[in-house]
Design a protein around this motif. Sequence first.
Motif, short mmCIF file in Angstrom:
data_model
loop_
_atom_site.label_atom_id
_atom_site.label_comp_id
_atom_site.label_asym_id
_atom_site.label_seq_id
_atom_site.Cartn_x
_atom_site.Cartn_y
_atom_site.Cartn_z
N PRO A 18 0.93 -1.09 0.09
CA PRO A 18 -0.05 -0.11 0.13
C PRO A 18 0.87 1.09 -0.02
CG PRO A 18 -0.97 -1.63 1.46
CD PRO A 18 0.37 -2.33 0.92
N SER A 34 -15.46 -2.41 -4.95
CA SER A 34 -15.49 -2.32 -3.20
C SER A 34 -15.43 -1.00 -2.83
CB SER A 34 -14.46 -3.11 -2.92
OG SER A 34 -13.23 -2.52 -3.03
N PHE A 35 -15.73 -1.04 -1.44
CA PHE A 35 -15.86 0.77 -1.00
C PHE A 35 -14.41 1.15 -1.37
CE2 PHE A 35 -19.29 -1.07 1.35
CZ PHE A 35 -20.57 -0.01 1.17
N ASP A 36 -13.32 0.21 -1.09
CA ASP A 36 -11.78 0.86 -1.22
C ASP A 36 -11.28 -0.10 -2.23
OD1 ASP A 36 -9.20 1.82 -1.08
OD2 ASP A 36 -9.25 1.32 1.27
N ARG A 76 -8.79 0.26 -4.21
CA ARG A 76 -7.46 0.09 -4.19
C ARG A 76 -6.76 -0.96 -3.29
NH1 ARG A 76 -2.94 1.78 -7.62
NH2 ARG A 76 -1.17 2.44 -6.63
N ALA A 77 -7.20 -0.87 -2.13
CA ALA A 77 -7.11 -1.68 -1.03
C ALA A 77 -7.45 -3.26 -1.51
CB ALA A 77 -7.54 -1.45 0.15
#
Length: 245
Positions: free
Chosen positions: A90, A127-129, A131-132
């Motif tokens: 990350p 998804s909500f995030d 990148r993660a």
Amino acid sequence: MSKLTVVEISDLPAKPRGGGDEIRRSWNRLVATHRSVSALFATLNELRAAQDDMRGPISEAHRDQARAAIVFTAAGIDACLSALLEDSLPTLLLSQGSAHNTFVAHYMKERFKDNKVTEATKKAVVSFDPRAALIELYVSDLTGPSIQSAKDLARCRDALGLQKDPALTTAILEAHQPFFNARHEVVHELDIVDAAGKGTRGRRHRDIAAVGDQCDGALQLLHDFVGPTARAVRQVRRLMGWSDS
């Protein structure tokens, strides 16, 4: 004169400076693995020293200690590199460079290939995030159920952007393939040589000194992954204007 085979695991170098949370879990797992494998060989040495004839053949019970060391070391490789990828990517992927280029190439060549996108990829994208979620999926692709070959090590190296590190050349990684071969034989084949003989079954001969060298080398190699990753993380932090941790 005693012919006792004594196997000792080298001390780990000092913990790499910097890196913060991005290397903390991987380092702790490496230290724990090193401690466990060292203890296994220390116990093996003690058992060998206590037997009546130290010049006698090494028993299967003693070789099983060495087999256990292979399994422990392999588990440490999986745990350490998985944590290193999960925690450092990350940060590393916040800047342009080898790690980011490898990340993009993986998705373009593997997960977006021929416009066939899997459900797992679709779920990550929305998804909500995203990148993660994409990084999590990437790490899963890299490590799979376990790291089982020098090629898997090279994929982890490239993902971390360490292709040019002199301690992680392809030749060096390939030199560890015998360890992974042994791991496969111990874990998946139970070291059985001939499971379909005439009422008999043999087990592979495990040279204790050779196993010790393989496990020792693998543990030192993990340090060679963690160290340059810490430096790379520190560099990204400076580029982002963050303080070192």
